[in-house]
Every structure is written in C-alpha cells, then in structure tokens.
Design an enzyme around this catalytic site. Structure first.
Site, short mmCIF file in Angstrom:
data_model
loop_
_atom_site.label_atom_id
_atom_site.label_comp_id
_atom_site.label_asym_id
_atom_site.label_seq_id
_atom_site.Cartn_x
_atom_site.Cartn_y
_atom_site.Cartn_z
N GLU A 125 -9.26 6.98 3.20
CA GLU A 125 -8.63 6.89 1.89
C GLU A 125 -9.60 6.57 0.77
O GLU A 125 -10.55 5.81 0.95
CB GLU A 125 -7.53 5.82 1.92
CG GLU A 125 -6.43 6.14 2.91
CD GLU A 125 -5.27 5.19 2.86
OE1 GLU A 125 -4.17 5.62 3.22
OE2 GLU A 125 -5.45 4.01 2.49
N CYS A 129 0.86 -1.19 0.00
CA CYS A 129 0.00 0.00 0.00
C CYS A 129 0.89 1.23 0.00
O CYS A 129 2.00 1.20 0.52
CB CYS A 129 -0.87 0.07 1.25
SG CYS A 129 -2.10 -1.20 1.40
#
Length: 192
Positions: free
Chosen positions: A131, A84
């Site tokens: 996010e 990520c």
C-alpha cells in the site's frame, strides 16, 4: 489485553451494517505511476500496489486503537490503528477516510493529512498488503467519545499511551496487525 495500560470504552454496537456489500474496486498503481481500477481482493491476492488511508485519533499522548472483528477476511482479532481503508475507485482519499471512520466507529472528526508512506506486508490467509498510504490525524479533547461500532468490522476499541503501545508491540507482536507493527516501527515517517 491485560499487559497494556489502556482505557477501555463502552461502545454501542450497530445493528445495521454501514459498509458496502458489493465487491469493492479500488485504485491500484501501475509501474508507470498511473492509477487503474482493481478489485480489492485481487489486489491483496496478487500484492498489487494500491492506495490506502490510515487514521490515527489522539487524546493527548493516547492513541485510539481498534481490535479487528474476528470475522474479517484477514487479521481478524488483531489490534490496529484507529481505522484503515481503501478509497473506492474515483473517491478522494480524504473522503474515504471520513467515510470509513464513520462506518467502523460512528465518528465524525476533523482529519488532518500527515505523511504518505508505502509498505509491503504479508498478512493472514495468504494475502498481501502492498500500500501507498495517506496518513490522517485527528485530535480530541476527551476519551469519552460516542462510539457506534460496526460489529462486522470492529470488536473493541481502547485508548493506549503510544510509548507503552510501541513497547508492547515488540513484546507481544502476535497481538497486532502487520501494518500496525510497521507503522509503530517507522513512527517518525508517519508525520504524526
């Protein structure tokens, strides 16, 4: 992690950090939908919605997962998806995904965009991940990849059958990063 049926790998540990050491400025998303620059730590302290990417590398039904380094500023020692990151300000999401996959694992793979998902999760050290994530998928023919782990980022990697992983995340949630548990629970939304 004896409770998981996983294939351990023998990674090389990089002696040279490949990640930037200066404060990172990332793209946040304003109420008007426009992007604006924000320092990464501030975004996580305030819970500001920001752009991110998540990578999932598969070999058949097995997913490559990583254990975050214990020294990470949040969620150290927890298991997460392959990789990520956050795009740097003015960096394309696909470029950031390729960059970070190489920085953390030493891998250069063909990444295919999947879906975009949004989530909000309280993580360790009073930080918040809020996010909008572009998900990427890569498929490899063999689990014998030439890893070069960045020890300040990644403690370990394993190949795990996705069905067993989902079950283990329910049984042992304390072992997994909050966003990864969200991904596993919302698997159908990822477009993988």
């Amino acid at each position: 992690m004896n409770h998981l049926v996983a294939t351990p790998v023998e990674p090389l540990l990089s002696q040279t950090p490949r990640a930037p050491s200066r404060p990172l400025v990332i793209p946040a998303i304003g109420a008007d939908g426009l992007l604006f620059p924000i320092e990464k730590l501030k975004a996580h302290e305030d819970g500001t919605l920001h752009l991110a990417v998540s990578i999932f590398v598969f070999c058949g039904p097995s997913l490559l997962i990583q254990q975050r380094a214990a020294s990470k500023y949040h969620c150290g020692g927890l298991w997460a998806n392959t990789c990520c990151t956050h795009p740097h300000w003015n960096e394309a999401p696909e470029d950031s995904a390729r960059r970070r996959l190489y920085e953390e694992l030493g891998l250069k793979l063909d990444l295919q965009p999947a879906h975009v998902v949004e989530y909000y999760a309280e993580v360790s050290n009073n930080l918040i991940e809020h996010e909008r994530v572009q998900v990427y998928r890569a498929d490899v023919a063999s689990q014998n990849l030439a890893f070069d782990l960045a020890p300040e980022e990644v403690a370990d990697v394993r190949w795990v059958d996705v069905r067993e992983l989902k079950a283990d995340a329910v049984t042992n949630p304390q072992l997994y990063a909050p966003w990864f548990k969200i991904y596993l629970a919302r698997w159908h939304e990822l477009g993988l």
